[in-house]
Design a protein around this motif. Structure first.
Motif, mmCIF file in Angstrom:
data_model
loop_
_atom_site.group_PDB
_atom_site.id
_atom_site.type_symbol
_atom_site.label_atom_id
_atom_site.label_comp_id
_atom_site.label_asym_id
_atom_site.label_seq_id
_atom_site.Cartn_x
_atom_site.Cartn_y
_atom_site.Cartn_z
ATOM 1 N N PRO D 79 0.808 -1.233 0.000
ATOM 2 C CA PRO D 79 0.000 0.000 0.000
ATOM 3 C C PRO D 79 0.835 1.275 0.000
ATOM 4 O O PRO D 79 0.470 2.255 -0.643
ATOM 5 C CB PRO D 79 -0.804 -0.111 1.304
ATOM 6 N N GLU D 80 1.964 1.244 0.707
ATOM 7 C CA GLU D 80 2.792 2.458 0.757
ATOM 8 C C GLU D 80 3.305 2.822 -0.628
ATOM 9 O O GLU D 80 3.256 3.983 -1.037
ATOM 10 C CB GLU D 80 4.006 2.195 1.668
ATOM 11 N N ALA D 81 3.802 1.792 -1.331
ATOM 12 C CA ALA D 81 4.315 2.035 -2.679
ATOM 13 C C ALA D 81 3.192 2.465 -3.600
ATOM 14 O O ALA D 81 3.346 3.385 -4.402
ATOM 15 C CB ALA D 81 4.987 0.779 -3.213
ATOM 16 N N MET D 82 2.056 1.808 -3.452
ATOM 17 C CA MET D 82 0.924 2.128 -4.329
ATOM 18 C C MET D 82 0.480 3.562 -4.098
ATOM 19 O O MET D 82 0.144 4.279 -5.041
ATOM 20 C CB MET D 82 -0.254 1.190 -4.037
ATOM 21 N N GLU D 83 0.495 3.981 -2.824
ATOM 22 C CA GLU D 83 0.042 5.330 -2.525
ATOM 23 C C GLU D 83 0.981 6.351 -3.149
ATOM 24 O O GLU D 83 0.551 7.324 -3.756
ATOM 25 C CB GLU D 83 -0.037 5.522 -1.010
ATOM 26 N N PHE D 84 2.265 6.058 -3.024
ATOM 27 C CA PHE D 84 3.226 6.990 -3.599
ATOM 28 C C PHE D 84 3.061 7.045 -5.119
ATOM 29 O O PHE D 84 3.084 8.114 -5.721
ATOM 30 C CB PHE D 84 4.655 6.579 -3.231
ATOM 31 N N ARG D 85 2.878 5.858 -5.707
ATOM 32 C CA ARG D 85 2.702 5.826 -7.166
ATOM 33 C C ARG D 85 1.464 6.614 -7.574
ATOM 34 O O ARG D 85 1.453 7.294 -8.599
ATOM 35 C CB ARG D 85 2.567 4.374 -7.644
ATOM 36 N N ARG D 86 0.425 6.536 -6.723
ATOM 37 C CA ARG D 86 -0.784 7.303 -7.043
ATOM 38 C C ARG D 86 -0.493 8.798 -7.055
ATOM 39 O O ARG D 86 -0.952 9.526 -7.918
ATOM 40 C CB ARG D 86 -1.874 6.986 -6.018
ATOM 41 N N TYR D 87 0.325 9.218 -6.091
ATOM 42 C CA TYR D 87 0.690 10.641 -6.058
ATOM 43 C C TYR D 87 1.485 11.010 -7.297
ATOM 44 O O TYR D 87 1.289 12.075 -7.881
ATOM 45 C CB TYR D 87 1.496 10.962 -4.799
#
Lengths: 330, 446, 184, 837
Positions: D79-87
């Motif tokens: 989730p952390e990586a995904m969130e950053f990628r979303r940003y």
């Protein structure tokens, strides 16, 4: 010359019966559509001719001019002849049905029946069983999964209900002491058998309804599962024959009910033929009413009803009738 | 004060002009050079500096000796030394003062450091706005060259080193070591994390980039020993003195040379305390790319480790003081405006994220802020850590400081729908994408 | 036995239901049919009925269709085909646009897919023809001179691509970046 | 070999592999914009962030910047990586315009994919969108800078990978701009690759602009036929029309990229004047009738004058199947030919080259990129086979030395040593260079006997040019230090001896250093295949010219021309036109609208490589590759259409005849000639070819699959050297200049000459000469000169350069000069025939 006159007479009777029956079947379609639509607060056919009276004609023309398709991989011979079997078997049953009082003509009594067989009832059963072949073969020969399933269902259903159909009539035969339909009508000179045999009547009515595959028993052609069941692949007049068969059977059923339970052509005041027609029409209208009201049974419900309710009930009815007859007769 | 601390770097600082070579030599200048070149091995010099605990003064605080040791003995030649004077951090002006006070101290430090890593060539990378200082250095380099401290075979030691001045094209990112090397090579000034400077720097050769203040500490270390240098500090972990630039709402903004680890309060006292009528509110401890420190840190020891312990950074030691009447949202917006403009545009978070932060801050400042901007700002600032170089995390630091200690102030902006202080007080330039007020815009599918 | 009682109850209930059913259909016989006789009486259809497809125009009276092929991609029966082309001013348009109404199932997915609100379904459903080829509609048959359900929308005011004039003239756009300026 | 776990799956990868690549090997495609396998990682876009759970690296890091190490546990969906990628996606979309419907990239846009898969739907950012002004970048590439997401791929390819400087970056921060310093066409002949590389719609295909969405295109792997390298392409067609061509990965041949000639030269397949139906006496006829009539006429001629009265011409631009069937037909019918080459010297050079290539020395383009010394003899890569130049640059970027021995003014996107020597001097230079490089082995007796004998026979001086000789010797010293040298030899302008010498020298180098490569450039996409057939076809077929002479004498009565255009590629046009009248029957089969198609009475259309039937092509290193059909041929809908839209009809067939590949037509003709029998020609062709020349045997064993099957003999262990005839510098008389006919990137190649996009960028033909020669003739820059050749004269612009051999003039075989008759062989032009106009 008697035999010649007999043959001519027979041919005339055959012709009249055939014409009347086919016309009745065709207009039965009209009547059914019209009545159904009224039951469903619609108008029904009203475009062809006044009140849509020419609709059956238009339908017939349409069916006759449509392309006669034979599916790829179908068993051609059987495919082409199956509808004939259905229509013919339905028509042939009518041969033994008396539709009026004997008529004196040039010193001869002309019976108002095509043929008064002393095993008329068995004949009726025989031909109604033959109708199964049309369904089964038509369904199988189409080389289509819907048709095949429709055919199989049809066979299973009709064989199952033939039993209760037969059982329901045994008391009638016991009462009339004859297999001849003329005798059965004659036996109802005083009161129709419906009064004596209400259970048999209900059994017969239900079983016959299943036998002619009408709603709520139209499982072999259940549209929403099998497209059109055993006649999915049929088109044109061959489809028309299946259709015809169905409506002729309806008339035949009406006649049989009239003969077995409603005293046939007997009735006060009005001529016998009229009485007979009224009784037949009444049965047919009730059938249409049922179609307009009841939903289709599930396959297992159908089998459940046939084997677990109707057959036992029929057997009990026979035993009770037999017992009563024994006690009464002695 | 009685115990006036020993001055190391600004010893020769004069109010009117830079110290000359004679003045510098009179104070023992170039003695270390003579005592080192050819007499000590470069490894020894390296070791001495390592022992002294000298840490980089450019912001990151990396031990200088360890950096030099990165150039292995068998590394390629030529090697380069780049004294970094690209001082563009807002609030920082110590290098300029240093160069102007005692250019030869700087030069001697550079030569000694070059000797330690066996560099043959030095490039004095200086900010373009420091044109006068560049000229001064160029002039003094000539003097040093005439005196035999630069050029081939310095002082007959067999060590050759020359130094030339390179004026930057003027971008903040050029202060980053690898970007600086790229800039010198004529490439776009992008940071480069793929290669290690000590192995493949300028023209693919081993390169050391150090802040001039760091390098200027070296002569002292070599002359008086690492123990003396360590002893200068006021903290256990620190070493040497530090040039603290104090600016903002103080009476006497200036550069003060103090032992590293001097308390913030003491430094502010040196700067004459707060201006009349001003009350202390917050301070940026190490230039614009560090977090705001509120009043509770008033007495903190200004050194790398103690500040780290309380979650702050010494940075360049540029102390900017804010008083009660300053809108910190506006101040942060001003800083972000600068950083967003100076981003090199290489990686996404920095290029697009900083203008986004700027837009949010601007909306808060003009009273269009919304409650959801606060978590968004926090997330956005946090994600700056994952950008390519240290620029974006540094730029986001004041935002994080603002959110950590002055969230109340942001909420005042939100609830009053305007800035509770005097207002913006800063001018927006439109080379950046101008911002538009929310009224006329609805979110649309992108 | 309660079971027996239940069964009896169920049978009774069933019978009552049966009679109710038959009664209901029976009284329907005497109700006025609700059928509307079509050619004599034409029922007004809601504007969102899905029948004949049109291509609308934007408020500047330009064709809205930019021939992006999204409608043809979304069409489940592949009845839409077109060829996009570029006008002299850079605006994208359909050189030809064809809908085969003999295939169309009027599902409305094309309308949903259309990013410029060009393609719209109308309540006009009387399109029967004896010749299938006459059901193939070309752009000139489809193009109307109004904006259909949304008269205001103009895609090219949001697009961000140059049609004529300078960049940055669209809604929510900044002035173009000055490449040659080195000002901060 | 580090072992790591990605998304709970273990994988072992070679050291230095980045995590993004390791994941790709597991089939996990981590989102990326800036990362590209050919360009490497730079970590600019930050969208490939993954979470490192265990191991030497912890936390969210970029998978393209982190090398795989032992013990790493990576989660790509944390989730952390995904969130950053979303940003990151949100940031990238802040300024992206709202223009997918009018963007050509829509449908195959990486940004679109990642945005949709990342779930970013609404723009939260309230600020204004940044805009840029676009630039005109030439006929090939459309620029729409607003869409840019700053992944740096274009700059990295254009400047770093391809070595051109005119496109780059300006400004900083979020004003960063990718473009040229001023409007103008991109200078690089590899600029088209920017279209493939750009992850969004900034740089799009201009000729294919708005032609169709990716999902509507018929796409298939195909091959580029615009030079002999056999680059892999993906072709896209729509409505029976070729729309665009993209590079297709083949690690052994072209890597990811192709040149602009290959990318934009495909439009010959759409040429409106292409004949699509068989034509007999000017009337369109059915295929059956055409075949029957052709067979009938050929049989009659064969009966009357003998089968030798029928001559057959082929070319090097036909597929292997067509060439093979042609050869078989000739064999079985006893016809004369087929001759695949338009000049005897070219045929000899190709045969010499092919017979000397074996698996030991032949190198692919990919091998060439790993070489550390490249000796280019008589080749001008950018003009003859552009992708070779890109290959040379990659070798140079890895530290290779590139030496070019060529009289032409060679330009390469790299630093190289150009020695402009006349064609006759190339042999000497090769001798001197290699001699210097291997002399130590020779003196120390390390060379095998045959190699030593060859070595002893090498020339040891360059007469009359001591500086050049010294230069060669010093370059020879570099060659001596190299571990993996490759000799690249062009076939176009060199003497026949050079072709042989290049092979011998590569063998000598191999004898001295164990490793050396040989890389020929051949004329035509299937020159190798044609050469293999010619080699096997003994006795060799007479040349075009000989056949024409025989026709003039009445010995040849019929001519079958299979996909060849004498007007374009053959020097003896007057001879040809004269012979035409004497022929009783001329059968032309072609897919190009050549001038012949209009003139002949009997014409059968064939298909291009893009239509129907998979076809085999053998590139210059002997690699047989297959091109899959892209679309069923026929007249394009756009050409069928009446008015503004395509015709409204129901048709069962395809308008424009039933297109039939040349090989099939020939096979049908063969059946018609024999009267009976099944068309075995095509079914059994591989067997027949393998019997004809055992080199074809690999075609029997396996299907021709990616990356192709090499039709090369085994490496010979014994270093068979040819007997070197002492190379001599054949000088041009002082009062003459030698005219060299050369290829250009655009304008000289046959197929792309029919394509409007490449026509648009080609420059008019000009005469190039060295400044000393110009001085001698009193000519200056910008002059127009008239050149008298064989009675006729042409007028051309003059270009004066320094970096070419003197005593030479260079003239492109430009399509605009196609009507011009140039004599066979080295053309010597007396000085008085050159005038200033």
């Amino acid at each position: 010359m008697g035999w010649l006159a007999g043959i001519i007479l027979l041919l005339i009777k055959l012709g009249v019966v055939l014409v009347v029956l086919l016309t009745a079947a065709a207009y039965l379609v009209y009547v059914e559509r019209k009545l159904l639509s009224r039951l469903q607060i619609r108008l029904g056919p009203n475009r062809a001719g006044p009140f849509g009276l020419l609709q059956p004609l238009a339908d017939a023309l349409k069916l006759l001019t449509k392309e006669d398709l034979v599916p790829e991989g179908a068993d051609r011979f059987i495919f082409l002849y199956a509808p004939g079997v259905v229509a013919a078997s339905a028509l042939l049953i009518f041969a033994v049905i008396p539709f009026g009082r004997g008529w004196m003509f040039m010193g001869h009594e002309i019976p108002m029946v095509v043929s008064d067989l002393n095993v008329g009832l068995l004949y009726v059963f025989a031909f109604s069983s033959l109708g199964v072949y049309g369904v089964a073969l038509g369904g199988w020969a189409s080389n289509s999964k819907y048709s095949l399933m429709g055919g199989i269902r049809g066979v299973a259903q009709m064989i199952s209900y033939e039993l209760s159909l037969g059982l329901s009539l045994v008391p009638v035969v016991m009462l009339a002491r004859s297999f001849s339909l003329v005798d059965i009508v004659a036996a109802q000179a005083h009161y129709p058998f419906i009064v004596l045999q209400p259970v048999a009547f209900i059994l017969f009515f239900i079983s016959a309804g299943a036998e002619i595959k009408r709603i709520p028993f139209d499982i072999p052609e259940a549209e929403n599962e099998l497209v059109a069941g055993f006649h999915t692949e049929y088109s044109g007049m061959r489809f028309g024959l299946f259709f015809l068969g169905e409506y002729v059977t309806m008339v035949v059923l009406g006649s049989l009910v009239a003969v077995f339970f409603l005293g046939g052509w007997r009735g006060p005041l009005l001529p016998p033929l009229v009485w007979f027609s009224i009784k037949v029409l009444a049965v047919v209208l009730v059938l249409i009413w049922i179609r307009g009201t009841l939903p289709r049974l599930r396959y297992d419900q159908l089998m459940h009803l046939g084997w677990k309710v109707l057959i036992p009930l029929g057997l009990i009815n026979i035993v009770v009738t037999g017992g009563v007859l024994l006690w009464w007769g002695s | 004060m009685n115990n006036q601390p020993e001055l190391v770097l600004l010893k020769n600082r004069r109010p009117d002009r830079p110290a000359t070579i004679e003045e510098y030599r009179a104070g023992g200048g170039y003695a270390a050079l003579a005592a080192t070149l050819g007499k000590r091995s470069p490894q020894e010099v390296c070791q001495l500096v390592l022992d002294s605990g000298l840490r980089g003064r450019g912001g990151a605080g990396f031990p200088a000796g360890r950096k030099w040791a990165g150039v292995k003995e068998d590394a390629e030649f030529p090697r380069y030394l780049i004294p970094n004077t690209d001082e563009m951090e807002p609030g920082t002006f110590k290098d300029r003062v240093l160069v102007n006070a005692d250019p030869h101290l700087v030069i001697e430090g550079i030569i000694l450091s070059a000797y330690a890593v066996s560099a043959g060539k030095g490039i004095f990378f200086i900010r373009p706005s420091y044109e006068m200082d560049a000229e001064l250095i160029e002039r003094e380099l000539e003097v040093a060259r005439d005196a035999g401290f630069l050029g081939g075979n310095i002082l007959g030691s067999g060590f050759s080193f020359d130094l030339e001045v390179h004026r930057s094209a003027g971008r903040y990112i050029c202060g980053e070591a690898s970007a600086q090397v790229n800039a010198i090579m004529g490439k776009r000034a992008h940071p480069n994390k793929e290669v290690h400077m000590a192995h493949q720097g300028l023209w693919g050769k081993p390169t050391i980039v150090n802040n001039v203040e760091t390098l200027s500490c070296v002569p002292g270390i070599l002359r008086q020993g690492p123990e003396w240098f360590k002893g200068l500090a006021r903290t256990e972990s620190g070493a040497g003195t530090k040039l603290y630039c104090v600016s903002g709402r103080v009476c006497k903004p200036d550069v003060f040379e103090m032992p590293i680890g001097t308390r913030l309060s003491e430094i502010l006292d040196l700067a004459g305390g707060m201006c009349p009528g001003a009350e202390f509110k917050a301070v940026l401890p190490g230039g614009a790319s560090t977090e705001f420190m509120p009043k509770k840190f008033y007495d903190v020891e200004m050194d790398f480790e103690p500040l780290k312990a309380v979650g702050h950074r010494l940075g360049t030691g540029a102390i900017i003081v804010f008083d009660k009447n300053t809108c910190l949202v506006g101040a942060t917006l001003n800083l972000i405006e600068y950083f967003a403009r100076e981003s090199c545009g290489f990686c996404t978070p920095c290029r697009e994220g900083l203008p986004y932060i700027r837009d949010l801050l601007w909306r808060i400042e003009i009273g269009e802020g919304k409650e959801e901007y606060i978590p968004l700002l926090r997330e956005m600032a946090r994600h700056m850590d994952r950008s390519y170089c240290a620029f974006a995390p540094g730029a986001a630091a004041p935002v994080l400081g603002l959110l950590n200690y002055f969230e109340e102030e942001i909420r005042e902006h939100l609830s009053q729908k305007k800035c509770p202080y005097k207002g913006l007080g800063i001018e927006f330039r439109d080379s950046l994408i101008p911002m538009e007020k929310t009224e006329s815009t609805a979110p649309e599918n992108s | 036995m309660p079971g027996e009682k239940n069964r009896l109850l169920r049978v009774t209930e069933g019978l009552v239901a049966l009679i109710q059913g038959f009664w209901t259909t029976f009284i329907h016989l005497f109700r006025k049919p609700i059928t509307e006789e079509y050619p004599e009486y034409k029922r007004p259809l809601p504007p969102r009925s899905r029948a004949r497809i049109i291509l609308t125009r934007d408020p500047d009276f330009e064709e809205r269709c930019v021939a992006c092929y999204l409608c043809s991609a979304s069409c489940p029966v592949s009845c839409i085909s077109m060829q996009s082309a570029e006008r002299a001013d850079g605006r994208r348009y359909a050189a030809w646009f064809r809908i085969n109404f003999s295939r169309c199932i009027y599902c409305g997915l094309c309308e949903e897919a259309c990013p410029t609100l060009a393609i719209q379904l109308t309540p006009d459903f009387e399109t029967c023809q004896y010749d299938l080829l006459t059901l193939v509609a070309e752009k000139e048959d489809l193009l109307v001179d109004h904006g259909g359900k949304n008269q205001e929308y103009n895609y090219y005011r949001y697009a961000g691509v140059l049609v004529d004039g300078d960049k940055g003239g669209h809604i929510q756009e900044a002035r173009p970046v000055n490449l040659k300026s080195n000002l901060p | 070999m580090p072992q790591l776990i990605i998304d709970r799956r273990e994988i072992e990868v070679p050291a230095g592999t980045k995590v993004i690549e390791a994941a790709a090997r597991l089939g996990i495609i981590i989102p990326r914009f800036c990362y590209h396998p050919a360009l490497g990682s730079v970590g600019a876009c930050r969208v490939c962030a993954v979470k490192f759970l265990e191991g030497p690296v912890k936390g969210v890091e970029m998978s393209c910047m982190t090398a795989a190490q032992d013990g790493m546990v990576v989660s790509t969906t944390h989730p952390e990586a995904m969130e950053f990628r979303r940003y990151v996606i949100e940031w990238l979309m802040l300024h992206h315009p709202h223009d997918c419907p009018v963007c050509d990239e829509g449908g195959h846009c990486l940004l679109q994919d990642e945005t949709v898969s990342g779930g970013h739907g609404l723009r939260r950012y309230l600020g204004l969108k940044r805009t840029y002004r676009d630039q005109y970048l030439g006929a090939f590439v459309q620029h729409e800078m607003n869409r840019c997401i700053h992944c740096w791929r274009c700059r990295r390819f254009y400047q770093d990978f391809a070595g051109y400087r005119d496109y780059g970056v300006m400004q900083i921060g979020n004003r960063t701009y990718f473009g040229r310093f001023a409007d103008g066409p991109l200078e690089s002949p590899f600029a088209g690759n920017l279209i493939d590389l750009c992850p969004t719609g900034v740089l799009t295909d201009k000729p294919a602009r708005f032609k169709g969405r990716r999902w509507d295109l018929e796409r298939a792997p195909s091959l580029c036929l615009h030079c002999s390298l056999g680059c892999n392409i993906t072709g896209s067609a729509r409505y029976r029309e070729m729309i665009r061509v993209e590079g297709r990965l083949n690690e052994a041949v072209n890597g990811y990229f192709i040149c602009d000639r290959g990318r934009f030269g495909f439009a010959y397949a759409n040429h409106p004047e292409r004949a699509r139906t068989p034509r007999l006496d000017g009337q369109e006829v059915t295929w059956e009738e055409a075949c029957r009539t052709a067979a009938h006429r050929l049989t009659r001629i064969s009966r009357e004058y003998g089968p030798g009265a029928i001559a057959v011409w082929g070319s090097t631009r036909s597929s292997l199947a067509t060439l093979g069937v042609l050869q078989r037909l000739c064999r079985e019918q006893g016809w004369l030919g087929p001759q695949f080459f338009n000049s005897p010297s070219r045929e000899r050079k190709v045969k010499a080259a092919i017979s000397r290539l074996d698996a030991g020395v032949a190198v692919s383009l990919a091998d060439l990129e790993k070489a550390d010394f490249l000796l280019v003899a008589g080749a001008d890569p950018v003009n003859e086979a552009p992708m070779l130049a890109l290959g040379l640059r990659q070798a140079w970027r890895r530290g290779a030395t590139v030496v070019v021995l060529d009289p032409r003014p060679v330009h390469l996107p790299l630093e190289f040593e150009h020695l402009p020597v006349p064609p006759g001097g190339i042999d000497l230079c090769l001798d001197l260079l290699v001699r210097a490089a291997v002399s130590h082995s020779a003196t120390e007796g390390l060379l095998p006997e045959a190699a030593a004998a060859f070595f002893n026979n090498l020339s040891c001086e360059y007469p009359g040019d001591q500086p050049l000789q010294d230069r060669l010797v010093s370059l020879g010293m570099k060659l001596k230090e190299s571990k993996n040298p490759v000799i690249v030899c062009g076939l176009d302008i060199v003497r026949e001896s050079t072709v042989v010498l290049a092979a011998d020298h590569s063998r000598l180098l191999r004898a001295a250093k164990d490793r050396a490569g040989l890389f020929y450039l051949l004329p035509g996409p299937n020159a190798f295949g044609a050469g293999l057939l010619s080699l096997a076809g003994e006795p060799s077929s007479p040349s075009y010219a000989d056949m024409l002479a025989a026709a003039e004498q009445g010995r040849i009565k019929a001519l079958v021309m299979m996909e060849t255009d004498p007007f374009r590629t053959f020097a003896g046009q007057p001879q040809f036109l004269a012979a035409l009248d004497r022929l009783e029957f001329l059968l032309v089969l072609d897919y190009l609208p050549t001038p012949l198609t209009d003139r002949v009475q009997f014409f059968l259309p064939t298909t291009t490589v893009f239509e129907e039937e998979p076809s085999g092509w053998v590139n210059q290193e002997g690699r047989c590759q297959q091109a899959a059909p892209i679309y069923v041929g026929g007249r394009p809908i756009s050409q069928e259409g009446a008015g503004s839209h395509p015709p409204r009809v129901f048709l069962a067939g395809i308008p424009g005849g039933e297109p039939q590949p040349g090989g099939q037509t020939l096979a049908a003709l063969g059946v018609a000639l024999k009267g009976t029998g099944a068309p075995l020609y095509l079914e059994e062709l591989d067997t027949w070819l393998a019997e004809l020349n055992p080199v074809f045997a690999p075609l029997l064993e396996s299907k021709v699959t990616h990356p192709g099957v090499r039709l090369l003999p085994e490496a010979r262990g014994d270093y068979a050297f040819s007997h070197p005839n002492k190379a001599t510098l054949r000088d041009v008389p002082d009062d003459h200049l030698e005219l060299l006919l050369v290829d250009w990137t655009f304008g000289t190649e046959e197929l792309s000459g029919y394509a409007p996009p490449t026509q648009e960028v080609e420059q008019p033909p000009r005469l190039t000469m060295q400044s000393r020669d110009a001085l001698r003739l009193g000519l200056g820059p910008g002059d127009r000169v008239s050149l008298a050749l064989g009675g006729e004269s042409i007028t051309l612009d003059l270009e004066i350069v320094e970096n070419m051999a003197s005593g030479m003039m260079v003239l492109p075989r430009h399509r605009q000069l196609a009507g011009q008759k140039f004599p066979e062989g080295p053309i010597l032009v007396p000085l008085q025939n050159i005038h200033k106009v």
